[in-house]
Design an enzyme around this catalytic site. Sequence first.
Site, PDB file in Angstrom:
ATOM      1  N   ARG A  15      31.769  -7.059 -71.481  1.00  0.00           N
ATOM      2  CA  ARG A  15      31.492  -8.412 -72.013  1.00  0.00           C
ATOM      3  C   ARG A  15      32.472  -9.213 -72.485  1.00  0.00           C
ATOM      4  O   ARG A  15      33.641  -8.344 -72.928  1.00  0.00           O
ATOM      5  CB  ARG A  15      30.029  -8.225 -73.091  1.00  0.00           C
ATOM      6  CG  ARG A  15      28.903  -7.844 -72.290  1.00  0.00           C
ATOM      7  CD  ARG A  15      27.752  -7.628 -73.355  1.00  0.00           C
ATOM      8  NE  ARG A  15      28.168  -6.067 -74.168  1.00  0.00           N
ATOM      9  CZ  ARG A  15      27.321  -5.790 -75.013  1.00  0.00           C
ATOM     10  NH1 ARG A  15      26.196  -6.523 -75.339  1.00  0.00           N
ATOM     11  NH2 ARG A  15      27.648  -4.802 -75.611  1.00  0.00           N
ATOM     12  N   LYS A  75      31.289  -6.312 -79.280  1.00  0.00           N
ATOM     13  CA  LYS A  75      31.225  -5.065 -79.971  1.00  0.00           C
ATOM     14  C   LYS A  75      32.102  -5.108 -81.401  1.00  0.00           C
ATOM     15  O   LYS A  75      33.119  -5.692 -81.554  1.00  0.00           O
ATOM     16  CB  LYS A  75      31.631  -3.982 -79.089  1.00  0.00           C
ATOM     17  CG  LYS A  75      30.730  -3.574 -78.049  1.00  0.00           C
ATOM     18  CD  LYS A  75      29.119  -3.677 -78.600  1.00  0.00           C
ATOM     19  CE  LYS A  75      28.948  -2.262 -79.523  1.00  0.00           C
ATOM     20  NZ  LYS A  75      27.445  -2.093 -79.860  1.00  0.00           N
ATOM     21  N   TYR A  94      28.822  -8.293 -83.323  1.00  0.00           N
ATOM     22  CA  TYR A  94      28.045  -7.171 -83.852  1.00  0.00           C
ATOM     23  C   TYR A  94      28.948  -6.250 -84.563  1.00  0.00           C
ATOM     24  O   TYR A  94      30.133  -6.006 -84.162  1.00  0.00           O
ATOM     25  CB  TYR A  94      27.415  -6.443 -82.254  1.00  0.00           C
ATOM     26  CG  TYR A  94      26.390  -7.201 -81.699  1.00  0.00           C
ATOM     27  CD1 TYR A  94      25.291  -7.485 -82.176  1.00  0.00           C
ATOM     28  CD2 TYR A  94      26.527  -7.521 -80.505  1.00  0.00           C
ATOM     29  CE1 TYR A  94      24.380  -8.172 -81.549  1.00  0.00           C
ATOM     30  CE2 TYR A  94      25.636  -8.223 -79.681  1.00  0.00           C
ATOM     31  CZ  TYR A  94      24.450  -8.637 -80.078  1.00  0.00           C
ATOM     32  OH  TYR A  94      23.621  -9.334 -79.443  1.00  0.00           O
ATOM     33  N   HIS A  96      26.901  -3.618 -86.958  1.00  0.00           N
ATOM     34  CA  HIS A  96      26.036  -2.253 -87.081  1.00  0.00           C
ATOM     35  C   HIS A  96      26.844  -1.216 -88.054  1.00  0.00           C
ATOM     36  O   HIS A  96      27.320  -0.221 -88.029  1.00  0.00           O
ATOM     37  CB  HIS A  96      26.089  -1.443 -85.696  1.00  0.00           C
ATOM     38  CG  HIS A  96      25.195  -2.459 -84.722  1.00  0.00           C
ATOM     39  ND1 HIS A  96      24.187  -2.469 -84.658  1.00  0.00           N
ATOM     40  CD2 HIS A  96      25.820  -2.728 -83.543  1.00  0.00           C
ATOM     41  CE1 HIS A  96      23.649  -3.427 -83.634  1.00  0.00           C
ATOM     42  NE2 HIS A  96      24.556  -3.448 -83.038  1.00  0.00           N
ATOM     43  N   GLU A 118      23.846  -8.992 -85.536  1.00  0.00           N
ATOM     44  CA  GLU A 118      22.559  -8.419 -85.887  1.00  0.00           C
ATOM     45  C   GLU A 118      21.672  -8.779 -86.822  1.00  0.00           C
ATOM     46  O   GLU A 118      20.687  -8.496 -87.287  1.00  0.00           O
ATOM     47  CB  GLU A 118      22.794  -6.865 -85.526  1.00  0.00           C
ATOM     48  CG  GLU A 118      23.305  -6.134 -86.815  1.00  0.00           C
ATOM     49  CD  GLU A 118      24.921  -6.255 -86.555  1.00  0.00           C
ATOM     50  OE1 GLU A 118      25.479  -5.331 -87.413  1.00  0.00           O
ATOM     51  OE2 GLU A 118      25.321  -6.761 -85.703  1.00  0.00           O
ATOM     52  N   ARG A 203       0.930  -6.462 -84.306  1.00  0.00           N
ATOM     53  CA  ARG A 203       1.784  -6.353 -83.246  1.00  0.00           C
ATOM     54  C   ARG A 203       1.152  -5.794 -81.997  1.00  0.00           C
ATOM     55  O   ARG A 203       1.270  -6.001 -80.872  1.00  0.00           O
ATOM     56  CB  ARG A 203       3.211  -5.598 -83.562  1.00  0.00           C
ATOM     57  CG  ARG A 203       4.178  -5.702 -82.508  1.00  0.00           C
ATOM     58  CD  ARG A 203       4.381  -7.026 -82.108  1.00  0.00           C
ATOM     59  NE  ARG A 203       5.285  -7.093 -80.835  1.00  0.00           N
ATOM     60  CZ  ARG A 203       5.240  -8.279 -79.895  1.00  0.00           C
ATOM     61  NH1 ARG A 203       4.516  -9.072 -79.986  1.00  0.00           N
ATOM     62  NH2 ARG A 203       6.222  -8.002 -78.963  1.00  0.00           N
ATOM     63  N   LEU A 240      13.752  -0.712 -85.067  1.00  0.00           N
ATOM     64  CA  LEU A 240      14.847  -1.582 -85.939  1.00  0.00           C
ATOM     65  C   LEU A 240      14.428  -1.803 -87.170  1.00  0.00           C
ATOM     66  O   LEU A 240      13.337  -2.381 -87.669  1.00  0.00           O
ATOM     67  CB  LEU A 240      15.015  -2.790 -85.217  1.00  0.00           C
ATOM     68  CG  LEU A 240      16.167  -3.643 -85.547  1.00  0.00           C
ATOM     69  CD1 LEU A 240      17.555  -3.137 -85.783  1.00  0.00           C
ATOM     70  CD2 LEU A 240      16.000  -5.148 -84.906  1.00  0.00           C
ATOM     71  N   VAL A 267      17.867   3.746 -77.718  1.00  0.00           N
ATOM     72  CA  VAL A 267      18.029   2.369 -77.808  1.00  0.00           C
ATOM     73  C   VAL A 267      18.725   2.099 -79.266  1.00  0.00           C
ATOM     74  O   VAL A 267      19.657   1.103 -79.507  1.00  0.00           O
ATOM     75  CB  VAL A 267      17.299   1.284 -77.147  1.00  0.00           C
ATOM     76  CG1 VAL A 267      17.936  -0.115 -77.324  1.00  0.00           C
ATOM     77  CG2 VAL A 267      16.581   1.572 -75.969  1.00  0.00           C
ATOM     78  N   ALA A 268      18.078   2.678 -80.358  1.00  0.00           N
ATOM     79  CA  ALA A 268      18.345   2.564 -81.664  1.00  0.00           C
ATOM     80  C   ALA A 268      19.835   3.275 -82.198  1.00  0.00           C
ATOM     81  O   ALA A 268      20.365   3.247 -83.159  1.00  0.00           O
ATOM     82  CB  ALA A 268      17.171   3.052 -82.661  1.00  0.00           C
ATOM     83  N   ILE A 269      20.548   3.648 -81.035  1.00  0.00           N
ATOM     84  CA  ILE A 269      21.631   4.566 -81.244  1.00  0.00           C
ATOM     85  C   ILE A 269      22.669   3.950 -82.107  1.00  0.00           C
ATOM     86  O   ILE A 269      23.597   4.333 -82.932  1.00  0.00           O
ATOM     87  CB  ILE A 269      22.269   5.172 -80.065  1.00  0.00           C
ATOM     88  CG1 ILE A 269      23.106   6.457 -80.560  1.00  0.00           C
ATOM     89  CG2 ILE A 269      22.713   4.280 -79.104  1.00  0.00           C
ATOM     90  CD1 ILE A 269      22.530   7.651 -81.111  1.00  0.00           C
ATOM     91  N   ASP A 270      22.833   2.512 -81.964  1.00  0.00           N
ATOM     92  CA  ASP A 270      23.772   1.834 -82.403  1.00  0.00           C
ATOM     93  C   ASP A 270      23.607   1.713 -84.145  1.00  0.00           C
ATOM     94  O   ASP A 270      24.387   1.616 -84.821  1.00  0.00           O
ATOM     95  CB  ASP A 270      23.614   0.184 -82.155  1.00  0.00           C
ATOM     96  CG  ASP A 270      24.480  -0.028 -80.729  1.00  0.00           C
ATOM     97  OD1 ASP A 270      25.368   0.538 -80.526  1.00  0.00           O
ATOM     98  OD2 ASP A 270      23.922  -0.855 -80.098  1.00  0.00           O
ATOM     99  N   VAL A 298      23.497   5.726 -75.003  1.00  0.00           N
ATOM    100  CA  VAL A 298      24.837   4.779 -74.828  1.00  0.00           C
ATOM    101  C   VAL A 298      24.747   3.747 -75.824  1.00  0.00           C
ATOM    102  O   VAL A 298      23.583   3.264 -75.995  1.00  0.00           O
ATOM    103  CB  VAL A 298      24.742   4.373 -73.590  1.00  0.00           C
ATOM    104  CG1 VAL A 298      26.066   3.420 -73.318  1.00  0.00           C
ATOM    105  CG2 VAL A 298      25.126   5.544 -72.406  1.00  0.00           C
ATOM    106  N   ALA A 299      25.830   3.604 -76.596  1.00  0.00           N
ATOM    107  CA  ALA A 299      25.762   2.839 -77.875  1.00  0.00           C
ATOM    108  C   ALA A 299      26.052   1.317 -77.343  1.00  0.00           C
ATOM    109  O   ALA A 299      25.913   0.157 -78.114  1.00  0.00           O
ATOM    110  CB  ALA A 299      26.748   3.361 -78.793  1.00  0.00           C
ATOM    111  N   ASN A 300      26.256   0.929 -76.144  1.00  0.00           N
ATOM    112  CA  ASN A 300      26.261  -0.401 -75.748  1.00  0.00           C
ATOM    113  C   ASN A 300      25.790  -0.629 -74.245  1.00  0.00           C
ATOM    114  O   ASN A 300      26.338  -0.842 -73.531  1.00  0.00           O
ATOM    115  CB  ASN A 300      27.973  -0.790 -75.901  1.00  0.00           C
ATOM    116  CG  ASN A 300      28.814   0.131 -74.979  1.00  0.00           C
ATOM    117  OD1 ASN A 300      28.677   1.235 -74.650  1.00  0.00           O
ATOM    118  ND2 ASN A 300      29.942  -0.398 -74.155  1.00  0.00           N
TER     119      ASN A 300
END
Length: 371
Positions: A15, A75, A94, A96, A118, A203, A240, A267-270, A298-300
């Site tokens: 990106r 990133k 971002y 994090h 974020e 929700r 999150l 997906v929350a690994i970031d 995977v963090a991205n």
Amino acid sequence: MLVGVPREIKTHEYRVGLTTGSVSELVHHGHAVIVETMAGAGIGQSDEMYRRAGAEIVGSAAEVFARADMIVKVKEPQPHECRMLREGQVLFTYLHLAPDPEQTHALLASGCVAIAYETVTGPGNTLPLLSPMSEVAGRMAIQAGAHCLEKEQGGSGMLLGGVPGVEAAKVVVLGGGVVGTNAVRMAMGMEAHVTVIDKSLARLKELDFRFGGMLNTIFATREATQRHVTGADLVVGAVLVPGAAAPTLVTEDMVKAMKPGSVLVDVAIDQGGCFETSHPTTHADPTFVRHGVVHYCVANMPGAVARTSTFALNNATLPFVLALADNGYRQALAEDPHLRNGLNVHRGQLTCQAVAEALGHEYVPALKAIA
């Protein structure tokens, strides 16, 4: 203002902070833009395209960091990038920070002004700069999970949607926010049996209304989480807490109790991950197996679909980039409380309460810091 765009250097990150369209808008507003050579190659935007948009192409990231008033990235800055930041320089990307004390200390030491995508907010407690990548990551989570269920990848050998006469996979999505909703949509589209677990009854009602009776909605308790996770073929961690470290929802004992060949996609690994057994991986080496369960952490994740992700991200970030450039960061932050919520680090001070609490660091309110 002179805005700088370095090439992203995280593993398999393609990106770019600004598209040519965004550069053109900045130039139209009277600003100058410098872009590191080949920064847009991963999304099919050449140096010549950036020149036509009005940017100056430079040969190194060092020159971008040395000259620019504001750095726009995707990133978090890597250690040697942090060392190139300088006092008062604006960094918009971002970050994090909650699970990353090393980066936090480096940003504090640099004296820069670091604004995190974020934690920028929108009306109704939304996260407009996180949402586009959450949409991408939620959809990718099911693609990645389905692939990991294949035998060659270490999975149990299940087709996510099954075939007539053969049961489909059981998919559990932890969290019903943007990531979770997109994961649910994809998994249901592939005809899996889908359960979403969330602690908000409101929700869950919204999701039930949207997807109907084919979606199993469960209120989040430890007992319910354990029961559904241990019976699942694919679990997507989609929780999150804005700015803060992700809560651990799935313990190592739960992972041990899962079926061999099951898959976890965190997906929350970031933000540190929501599975106790998780650790960050890369697109080059995306999975590992622990207790017989395949982990994709995977963090991205959105970097794998860099073109879609970059354009979606720029659609959201451009108004804020223009505000920072047009008004200067102090005025822009003072006038817009939503953008001000994005301020994480200001000239050696930590200005995001969630990050400060996660790292045990002194917190300074953003308004006080910029006054």
